[in-house]
Write a protein that holds these residues in place. Structure first.
Motif, short mmCIF file in Angstrom:
data_model
loop_
_atom_site.label_atom_id
_atom_site.label_comp_id
_atom_site.label_asym_id
_atom_site.label_seq_id
_atom_site.Cartn_x
_atom_site.Cartn_y
_atom_site.Cartn_z
N GLN A 25 38.85 38.47 50.31
CA GLN A 25 38.38 38.36 48.93
C GLN A 25 39.42 38.89 47.95
OE1 GLN A 25 34.41 40.01 48.74
NE2 GLN A 25 33.61 38.40 50.06
N ARG A 40 41.29 36.70 45.05
CA ARG A 40 41.25 37.17 43.66
C ARG A 40 42.64 37.26 43.08
NH1 ARG A 40 37.74 41.09 45.15
NH2 ARG A 40 39.38 42.67 45.19
N ALA A 48 39.35 33.16 43.36
CA ALA A 48 37.98 33.62 43.66
C ALA A 48 36.97 32.96 42.74
CB ALA A 48 37.91 35.14 43.51
#
Ligand SMILES: N[C@@H](CCC(=O)N[C@@H](CS)C(=O)NCC(=O)O)C(=O)O
Length: 197
Positions: free
Chosen positions: A188, A192, A197
């Motif tokens: 994640q 990002r 994301a």
């Protein structure tokens, strides 16, 4: 180290591996068409091959080829690949499979000049290749064994392309693995940082 990357490209696997391995890194975005880095440098002077990933070490040495970079990250950090024994070669075997048998077959989906026939052929091959990954995941929870390895970092990128670029329906264990990896904080964070994301 400095990772030369392009958002969502195969360099995403090195980005995930660096975070999983808890290594410090700087990211340098590359415009692959213009062959320029985000700070205006000539990327061909850094990597004459003109593609990402490239990993620049603190002494200026540049390493290329995803299998080599991922192996370097694993060896430097002592994570993501056993240091010896058959398990080490299982990880190299799986990572070579992702590079040579999965990644390669996405080429028509990144080439606007590719024909529908080329795309259909590649999709058929990818379906077979991912079916074998499904078998591997039936034998152990990660692609090359009981724990997360560099093979999974690279596999994640190709599963993401399969879903987002090709519209391929992943076999059940592969789809579940994709979802599970997507929940990892390192994955994640990398998504990002690449604006995905
Ligand atoms: N053999 C290389 C292939 C790397 C590769 O295909 N990179 C793609 C992104 S996933 C790229 O930079 N393509 C742009 C280009 O070739 O100009 C490796 O394994 O690292």
């Amino acid at each position: 180290v400095k990772l030369y990357y392009s958002p969502a490209a195969c360099s995403l696997s090195d980005h995930i591996a660096l975070i999983e391995a808890d290594m410090a890194y700087d990211l340098v975005k590359v415009d692959l068409r213009a062959k320029k880095t985000e700070d205006g440098a000539d990327f061909l002077a850094i990597n004459p091959k003109g593609y990402v990933p490239a990993l620049e070490q603190d002494d200026g040495t540049v390493l290329t080829e995803n299998l080599a970079i991922l192996s370097w990250i694993a060896d430097k950090s002592g994570t993501l690949m056993p240091v010896d024994g058959l398990g080490r070669y299982r990880v190299i075997e799986a990572t070579a499979y992702v590079s040579g048998e999965l990644h390669k077959n996405f080429k028509p989906f990144f080439n606007p000049a590719a024909s529908e026939i080329e795309r259909d052929e590649a999709k058929a091959v990818l379906t077979k290749r991912f079916a074998l990954v499904d078998d591997m995941l039936g034998r152990h929870p990660f692609m090359a064994g009981e724990t997360m390895s560099i093979a999974d970092c690279y596999l994640f990128v190709t599963m993401r392309w399969a879903v987002g670029k090709v519209g391929l329906e992943l076999p059940p264990r592969v789809a579940a693995h994709f979802a599970r990896l997507g929940e990892r904080p390192a994955v994640q964070q990398a998504l990002r940082e690449e604006g995905l994301a």
